[in-house]
Design a protein around this motif. Structure first.
Motif, PDB file in Angstrom:
ATOM      1  N   THR A 123       0.835  -1.209   0.000  1.00  0.00           N
ATOM      2  CA  THR A 123       0.000   0.000   0.000  1.00  0.00           C
ATOM      3  C   THR A 123       0.865   1.253   0.000  1.00  0.00           C
ATOM      4  O   THR A 123       0.574   2.226  -0.719  1.00  0.00           O
ATOM      5  CB  THR A 123      -0.924  -0.001   1.229  1.00  0.00           C
ATOM      6  N   THR A 124       1.929   1.239   0.796  1.00  0.00           N
ATOM      7  CA  THR A 124       2.861   2.379   0.823  1.00  0.00           C
ATOM      8  C   THR A 124       3.520   2.566  -0.531  1.00  0.00           C
ATOM      9  O   THR A 124       3.659   3.698  -1.025  1.00  0.00           O
ATOM     10  CB  THR A 124       3.933   2.158   1.896  1.00  0.00           C
ATOM     11  N   GLU A 125       3.924   1.467  -1.148  1.00  0.00           N
ATOM     12  CA  GLU A 125       4.536   1.543  -2.474  1.00  0.00           C
ATOM     13  C   GLU A 125       3.554   2.127  -3.485  1.00  0.00           C
ATOM     14  O   GLU A 125       3.916   2.951  -4.328  1.00  0.00           O
ATOM     15  CB  GLU A 125       4.973   0.150  -2.915  1.00  0.00           C
TER      16      GLU A 125
ATOM     17  N   GLN B 296      -3.803   5.938   0.533  1.00  0.00           N
ATOM     18  CA  GLN B 296      -4.492   4.792   1.108  1.00  0.00           C
ATOM     19  C   GLN B 296      -3.725   4.255   2.317  1.00  0.00           C
ATOM     20  O   GLN B 296      -2.525   4.483   2.461  1.00  0.00           O
ATOM     21  CB  GLN B 296      -4.649   3.684   0.062  1.00  0.00           C
ATOM     22  N   ARG B 297      -4.418   3.530   3.174  1.00  0.00           N
ATOM     23  CA  ARG B 297      -3.787   2.908   4.330  1.00  0.00           C
ATOM     24  C   ARG B 297      -4.486   1.591   4.642  1.00  0.00           C
ATOM     25  O   ARG B 297      -5.662   1.398   4.304  1.00  0.00           O
ATOM     26  CB  ARG B 297      -3.844   3.823   5.550  1.00  0.00           C
TER      27      ARG B 297
ATOM     28  N   ARG C 205      -9.251   4.625   1.699  1.00  0.00           N
ATOM     29  CA  ARG C 205      -8.723   5.910   1.246  1.00  0.00           C
ATOM     30  C   ARG C 205      -8.726   6.908   2.399  1.00  0.00           C
ATOM     31  O   ARG C 205      -9.631   6.905   3.225  1.00  0.00           O
ATOM     32  CB  ARG C 205      -9.580   6.475   0.115  1.00  0.00           C
ATOM     33  N   MET C 206      -7.721   7.755   2.438  1.00  0.00           N
ATOM     34  CA  MET C 206      -7.694   8.854   3.404  1.00  0.00           C
ATOM     35  C   MET C 206      -8.563   9.975   2.829  1.00  0.00           C
ATOM     36  O   MET C 206      -8.070  10.970   2.300  1.00  0.00           O
ATOM     37  CB  MET C 206      -6.264   9.313   3.643  1.00  0.00           C
ATOM     38  N   TYR C 207      -9.846   9.788   2.935  1.00  0.00           N
ATOM     39  CA  TYR C 207     -10.818  10.627   2.230  1.00  0.00           C
ATOM     40  C   TYR C 207     -11.819  11.194   3.220  1.00  0.00           C
ATOM     41  O   TYR C 207     -12.313  10.489   4.096  1.00  0.00           O
ATOM     42  CB  TYR C 207     -11.527   9.767   1.183  1.00  0.00           C
TER      43      TYR C 207
ATOM     44  N   ARG D 129     -12.764   4.794  -7.428  1.00  0.00           N
ATOM     45  CA  ARG D 129     -13.439   5.910  -6.754  1.00  0.00           C
ATOM     46  C   ARG D 129     -12.644   7.204  -6.925  1.00  0.00           C
ATOM     47  O   ARG D 129     -13.234   8.283  -7.087  1.00  0.00           O
ATOM     48  CB  ARG D 129     -13.622   5.603  -5.265  1.00  0.00           C
ATOM     49  N   ASP D 130     -11.318   7.104  -6.891  1.00  0.00           N
ATOM     50  CA  ASP D 130     -10.488   8.291  -7.133  1.00  0.00           C
ATOM     51  C   ASP D 130     -10.734   8.841  -8.534  1.00  0.00           C
ATOM     52  O   ASP D 130     -10.834  10.052  -8.729  1.00  0.00           O
ATOM     53  CB  ASP D 130      -9.003   7.942  -6.976  1.00  0.00           C
ATOM     54  N   GLN D 131     -10.812   7.946  -9.510  1.00  0.00           N
ATOM     55  CA  GLN D 131     -11.052   8.375 -10.893  1.00  0.00           C
ATOM     56  C   GLN D 131     -12.405   9.068 -10.998  1.00  0.00           C
ATOM     57  O   GLN D 131     -12.537  10.092 -11.675  1.00  0.00           O
ATOM     58  CB  GLN D 131     -10.999   7.171 -11.829  1.00  0.00           C
TER      59      GLN D 131
END
Length: 225
Positions: free
Chosen positions: A23-25, A39-40, A67-69, A200-202
Protein backbone atom coordinates in the motif's frame (compact mmCIF):
# COMPACT_ATOMS: atom_id res chain seq x y z
CA UNK A 1 0.20 -27.26 18.52
CA UNK A 2 1.83 -24.31 20.26
CA UNK A 3 4.55 -24.30 17.60
CA UNK A 4 1.96 -24.23 14.84
CA UNK A 5 0.19 -21.33 16.59
CA UNK A 6 3.38 -19.34 16.90
CA UNK A 7 4.18 -19.81 13.24
CA UNK A 8 0.62 -18.98 12.24
CA UNK A 9 0.63 -15.75 14.25
CA UNK A 10 4.00 -14.80 12.80
CA UNK A 11 2.83 -15.49 9.25
CA UNK A 12 -0.30 -13.36 9.81
CA UNK A 13 1.90 -10.48 10.94
CA UNK A 14 4.17 -10.86 7.93
CA UNK A 15 1.17 -10.95 5.59
CA UNK A 16 -0.26 -7.78 7.16
CA UNK A 17 3.13 -6.06 6.95
CA UNK A 18 3.45 -7.06 3.32
CA UNK A 19 0.08 -5.53 2.49
CA UNK A 20 1.16 -2.40 4.36
CA UNK A 21 4.36 -2.19 2.30
CA UNK A 22 2.46 -2.75 -0.94
CA UNK A 23 0.00 0.00 0.00
CA UNK A 24 2.86 2.38 0.82
CA UNK A 25 4.54 1.54 -2.47
CA UNK A 26 1.24 2.23 -4.26
CA UNK A 27 1.02 5.61 -2.50
CA UNK A 28 4.58 6.55 -3.45
CA UNK A 29 4.27 5.59 -7.11
CA UNK A 30 0.99 7.57 -7.41
CA UNK A 31 2.19 10.65 -5.54
CA UNK A 32 1.97 12.68 -8.77
CA UNK A 33 -1.18 11.03 -10.13
CA UNK A 34 -3.99 13.60 -10.52
CA UNK A 35 -6.89 12.85 -8.19
CA UNK A 36 -5.13 10.07 -6.30
CA UNK A 37 -6.02 9.73 -2.61
CA UNK A 38 -3.53 8.22 -0.20
CA UNK A 39 -4.49 4.79 1.11
CA UNK A 40 -3.79 2.91 4.33
CA UNK A 41 -4.34 -0.58 5.69
CA UNK A 42 -6.73 -1.18 8.58
CA UNK A 43 -5.59 -4.06 10.74
CA UNK A 44 -7.75 -6.03 13.16
CA UNK A 45 -6.91 -8.78 15.59
CA UNK A 46 -8.06 -12.26 14.69
CA UNK A 47 -10.64 -13.53 17.18
CA UNK A 48 -8.82 -15.41 19.91
CA UNK A 49 -9.11 -19.16 20.44
CA UNK A 50 -11.02 -19.92 23.63
CA UNK A 51 -9.24 -22.23 26.05
CA UNK A 52 -9.56 -23.15 29.67
CA UNK A 53 -6.86 -20.59 30.39
CA UNK A 54 -8.57 -17.83 28.46
CA UNK A 55 -8.63 -16.61 24.85
CA UNK A 56 -5.38 -17.26 23.00
CA UNK A 57 -4.54 -14.67 20.32
CA UNK A 58 -4.50 -15.85 16.73
CA UNK A 59 -2.61 -12.99 15.12
CA UNK A 60 -3.79 -10.20 12.87
CA UNK A 61 -5.25 -9.58 9.47
CA UNK A 62 -5.92 -6.58 7.22
CA UNK A 63 -9.64 -5.88 7.35
CA UNK A 64 -9.55 -3.40 4.47
CA UNK A 65 -7.50 -0.87 2.58
CA UNK A 66 -9.19 2.51 2.82
CA UNK A 67 -8.72 5.91 1.25
CA UNK A 68 -7.69 8.85 3.40
CA UNK A 69 -10.82 10.63 2.23
CA UNK A 70 -13.08 13.16 3.95
CA UNK A 71 -16.39 13.69 2.17
CA UNK A 72 -17.10 16.91 4.11
CA UNK A 73 -13.81 18.52 3.13
CA UNK A 74 -14.37 17.37 -0.44
CA UNK A 75 -17.83 18.96 -0.44
CA UNK A 76 -16.34 22.25 0.83
CA UNK A 77 -13.65 22.17 -1.87
CA UNK A 78 -16.26 21.48 -4.55
CA UNK A 79 -18.44 24.33 -3.30
CA UNK A 80 -15.51 26.75 -3.36
CA UNK A 81 -14.48 25.50 -6.80
CA UNK A 82 -17.99 26.13 -8.12
CA UNK A 83 -17.93 29.73 -6.87
CA UNK A 84 -14.44 30.28 -8.28
CA UNK A 85 -15.42 28.90 -11.69
CA UNK A 86 -18.55 31.07 -11.69
CA UNK A 87 -16.53 34.19 -10.89
CA UNK A 88 -13.89 33.32 -13.49
CA UNK A 89 -16.54 32.82 -16.18
CA UNK A 90 -18.24 36.10 -15.25
CA UNK A 91 -14.96 38.01 -15.21
CA UNK A 92 -13.86 36.61 -18.56
CA UNK A 93 -16.98 38.05 -20.23
CA UNK A 94 -17.53 41.24 -18.26
CA UNK A 95 -13.89 42.28 -18.65
CA UNK A 96 -14.28 42.17 -22.44
CA UNK A 97 -17.33 44.43 -22.23
CA UNK A 98 -15.57 46.74 -19.80
CA UNK A 99 -12.52 46.99 -22.05
CA UNK A 100 -14.77 47.60 -25.03
CA UNK A 101 -16.76 50.43 -23.49
CA UNK A 102 -13.94 52.02 -21.48
CA UNK A 103 -11.30 52.07 -24.21
CA UNK A 104 -9.78 55.56 -24.34
CA UNK A 105 -9.90 55.74 -28.13
CA UNK A 106 -12.55 53.23 -29.28
CA UNK A 107 -14.92 53.33 -26.30
CA UNK A 108 -17.94 55.47 -25.55
CA UNK A 109 -16.36 58.16 -23.43
CA UNK A 110 -14.52 60.14 -26.14
CA UNK A 111 -17.45 60.24 -28.57
CA UNK A 112 -19.94 61.10 -25.83
CA UNK A 113 -17.67 63.89 -24.67
CA UNK A 114 -17.33 65.14 -28.25
CA UNK A 115 -21.11 65.11 -28.73
CA UNK A 116 -21.82 67.03 -25.51
CA UNK A 117 -19.11 69.54 -26.39
CA UNK A 118 -20.88 70.12 -29.69
CA UNK A 119 -24.22 70.56 -27.92
CA UNK A 120 -22.69 73.11 -25.55
CA UNK A 121 -21.24 75.09 -28.46
CA UNK A 122 -24.63 75.24 -30.17
CA UNK A 123 -26.31 76.18 -26.90
CA UNK A 124 -23.81 78.98 -26.42
CA UNK A 125 -24.20 80.31 -29.98
CA UNK A 126 -27.20 78.79 -31.84
CA UNK A 127 -26.76 80.96 -34.91
CA UNK A 128 -23.15 79.90 -35.53
CA UNK A 129 -23.17 77.56 -38.55
CA UNK A 130 -19.84 75.92 -37.74
CA UNK A 131 -21.07 75.02 -34.25
CA UNK A 132 -24.19 73.37 -35.64
CA UNK A 133 -22.18 71.46 -38.24
CA UNK A 134 -19.76 70.34 -35.54
CA UNK A 135 -22.63 69.06 -33.39
CA UNK A 136 -24.13 67.13 -36.32
CA UNK A 137 -20.75 65.56 -37.09
CA UNK A 138 -20.23 64.56 -33.46
CA UNK A 139 -23.76 63.10 -33.34
CA UNK A 140 -23.05 61.02 -36.47
CA UNK A 141 -19.80 59.82 -34.91
CA UNK A 142 -21.69 58.85 -31.73
CA UNK A 143 -24.31 56.90 -33.73
CA UNK A 144 -21.57 55.14 -35.67
CA UNK A 145 -19.82 54.21 -32.43
CA UNK A 146 -23.05 52.83 -30.97
CA UNK A 147 -23.55 50.73 -34.12
CA UNK A 148 -20.01 49.34 -33.97
CA UNK A 149 -20.38 48.55 -30.27
CA UNK A 150 -23.68 46.82 -30.97
CA UNK A 151 -22.00 44.61 -33.56
CA UNK A 152 -19.20 43.77 -31.14
CA UNK A 153 -21.66 42.97 -28.32
CA UNK A 154 -23.55 40.65 -30.69
CA UNK A 155 -20.26 38.90 -31.43
CA UNK A 156 -19.62 38.48 -27.72
CA UNK A 157 -23.14 37.09 -27.21
CA UNK A 158 -22.64 34.59 -30.02
CA UNK A 159 -19.31 33.62 -28.48
CA UNK A 160 -21.02 32.99 -25.13
CA UNK A 161 -23.69 30.85 -26.79
CA UNK A 162 -21.00 28.85 -28.55
CA UNK A 163 -19.18 28.29 -25.27
CA UNK A 164 -22.42 27.16 -23.65
CA UNK A 165 -22.92 24.56 -26.38
CA UNK A 166 -19.35 23.32 -25.92
CA UNK A 167 -19.85 23.19 -22.15
CA UNK A 168 -23.05 21.16 -22.51
CA UNK A 169 -21.17 18.67 -24.69
CA UNK A 170 -18.43 18.43 -22.04
CA UNK A 171 -21.03 17.96 -19.29
CA UNK A 172 -22.62 15.09 -21.21
CA UNK A 173 -19.21 13.52 -21.79
CA UNK A 174 -18.34 13.70 -18.08
CA UNK A 175 -21.76 12.29 -17.16
CA UNK A 176 -21.23 9.29 -19.46
CA UNK A 177 -17.75 8.63 -18.03
CA UNK A 178 -19.04 8.91 -14.46
CA UNK A 179 -21.88 6.50 -15.24
CA UNK A 180 -19.37 3.99 -16.60
CA UNK A 181 -17.19 4.29 -13.49
CA UNK A 182 -20.29 3.91 -11.30
CA UNK A 183 -21.02 0.60 -12.98
CA UNK A 184 -17.43 -0.58 -12.53
CA UNK A 185 -17.47 0.40 -8.84
CA UNK A 186 -20.74 -1.42 -8.16
CA UNK A 187 -19.49 -4.58 -9.88
CA UNK A 188 -16.08 -4.49 -8.17
CA UNK A 189 -17.40 -3.82 -4.67
CA UNK A 190 -20.22 -6.34 -4.89
CA UNK A 191 -17.75 -8.99 -6.07
CA UNK A 192 -15.10 -8.51 -3.36
CA UNK A 193 -16.96 -6.68 -0.59
CA UNK A 194 -14.15 -4.08 -0.45
CA UNK A 195 -14.01 -0.46 -1.64
CA UNK A 196 -12.71 0.08 -5.18
CA UNK A 197 -10.38 2.84 -4.06
CA UNK A 198 -8.62 3.65 -7.32
CA UNK A 199 -11.83 3.67 -9.37
CA UNK A 200 -13.44 5.91 -6.75
CA UNK A 201 -10.49 8.29 -7.13
CA UNK A 202 -11.05 8.38 -10.89
CA UNK A 203 -14.74 9.12 -10.35
CA UNK A 204 -13.98 11.91 -7.85
CA UNK A 205 -11.55 13.45 -10.33
CA UNK A 206 -14.23 13.48 -13.03
CA UNK A 207 -16.73 14.95 -10.57
CA UNK A 208 -14.24 17.67 -9.71
CA UNK A 209 -13.75 18.48 -13.40
CA UNK A 210 -17.52 18.47 -13.95
CA UNK A 211 -17.95 20.73 -10.93
CA UNK A 212 -15.82 23.35 -12.71
CA UNK A 213 -18.45 23.52 -15.46
CA UNK A 214 -21.66 23.20 -13.47
CA UNK A 215 -22.57 22.94 -9.79
CA UNK A 216 -22.41 19.30 -8.69
CA UNK A 217 -24.12 17.69 -5.71
CA UNK A 218 -23.55 13.99 -5.07
CA UNK A 219 -24.80 11.18 -2.84
CA UNK A 220 -23.31 7.70 -2.57
CA UNK A 221 -25.62 4.69 -2.62
CA UNK A 222 -25.12 1.64 -0.43
CA UNK A 223 -23.75 -0.26 -3.45
CA UNK A 224 -21.05 2.38 -4.00
CA UNK A 225 -22.70 4.02 -7.01
Amino acid sequence: MMSTGLFGIGVSGLAAAQLGLLTTEHNVTNASTPGYTRQRTIQTAVVGLSTGSGAVGQGTNVATIERMYDKYLTAQVNSSQTKLSEIDAYYAEISQIDNLLADSSAGLTPVLQGFFNGVQQVAANPSLLSARQSMIASAETLVSRFNSLDVRLDELANDVNGRIEDTVSSINSYANQIAELNQRIVIAESSYGQPANDIRDQRDLLLNDLNKLIKVSTTVNSDGG
